[in-house]
Design a protein around this motif. Structure first.
Motif: not given
Length: 324
Positions: A40-61
């Protein structure tokens, strides 16, 4: 027509597998596929939200992007530089521009250190300020996050959960970063305090031009603060789009199920709840084909054998589903 500006953060084919060792010789028996080929890409000044159930890999990412844990494959370009090619001393300098707000305000602060030392530690590590200058900077940071600088000689146990998270935010702001990874920064707080912290983060973004990767399992929180949203399931991204696209008209069956579980404030409003059958499969041996097919209410035979690519279906929206 001018070229589109390069994203501040660009992630491609990111993978992180954790080995499972067994036996007397600790041989690798299998791998936990925590993050499996996401981008994925995140542009300057924006907020990219990463969402999903517990254990889906969000924090690891999030931690792999900062190289707090080393990715197994992929490319991470931050501010025009491939982070995976940086040597240790180069990465240390680059870390001034990338900071992390931790999930647990109780565990993320050293109980033996005063607030003066905690917030001033980044200056000491990077040798940027000392003595009275450091003290003035710490006082300014505490003011910015809504705390009284007179408290800087106190210890973490003397503060509430919301105040501790403000201290963590002050520490993250110390080196004037460009990107902040916020790893579920409000999940351990009371609801009323959550709103205060989210509003503080939004104000700081406007004030300092910050860019956020905001990780959470709470859809309402993600919807409120995010410019764009990525939905993860079992180590994969299944849908990426703007906040309005994802929350008002979700396309992937998993995203639809997540949003159907969000309670509405109007008790008279009727809402069709999508109940997913079965348990979340193990990331050690994920299902073949589409990883969601074992719980998907509309899965067909093709879903069991052929993995759907994350493809664009309209401007700004990518979906990983054969039936969309």
């Amino acid at each position: 027509m001018p070229d589109r500006a390069e994203p501040l953060l660009s992630v491609r084919n990111l993978k992180k597998y954790f080995p499972i060792r067994r036996g007397v010789f600790s041989r690798i028996a299998a791998y936990v596929k925590a993050v499996d080929d996401i981008g994925f890409d995140i542009n300057k000044g924006e907020t990219f939200g990463l969402v999903g159930e517990s254990g889906c890999g969000k924090t690891t990412a999030g931690r792999a992007i900062l190289r707090l844990i080393e990715p197994d494959a992929g490319t991470i370009r931050f501010d025009g530089v491939n982070l995976l090619q940086l040597r240790k001393h180069e990465l240390r300098r680059k870390r001034r521009d990338m900071q992390l707000i931790f999930q647990d305000p109780y565990a993320s602060l050293n109980p033996r250190m005063t607030i003066r030392s905690i917030v001033g530690e980044p200056f000491a590590i990077h040798r940027l300020a000392g003595g009275l200058e450091r003290e003035h900077r710490v006082a300014d940071l505490l003011n910015i996050v809504g705390l009284d600088p007179a408290m800087m000689n106190r210890y973490p146990h003397e503060f509430s959960g919301g105040q501790r998270q403000r201290i963590g935010i002050a520490r993250a702001l110390a080196l004037k970063p460009k990107l902040i990874v916020a790893d579920e920064p409000v999940s351990a707080l009371d609801v009323s305090i959550q709103a205060q912290i989210i509003n503080l983060l939004a104000d700081l973004q406007q004030q300092f031009g910050l860019t956020y990767l905001f990780i959470s399992h709470a859809i309402p929180v993600i919807e409120h603060i995010s410019t764009r949203i990525g939905v993860m399931y079992l180590g994969k991204l299944v849908e990426v789009g703007t906040s309005a696209q994802i929350c008002l008209a979700p396309k992937h069956p998993y995203t639809q199920a997540l949003l159907s579980a969000v309670p509405t404030p109007d008790p008279a409003a009727k809402k069709r709840r999508i109940v997913l059958r079965g348990e979340v499969p193990t990331p050690i041996n994920p299902p073949s084909g589409c990883r969601f097919h074992t719980r998907c209410p509309i899965a067909v035979e093709r879903c069991k054998t052929e993995e759907p690519p994350l493809r664009q279906i309209e401007a700004g929206r990518d979906v990983s589903c054969h039936l969309v």
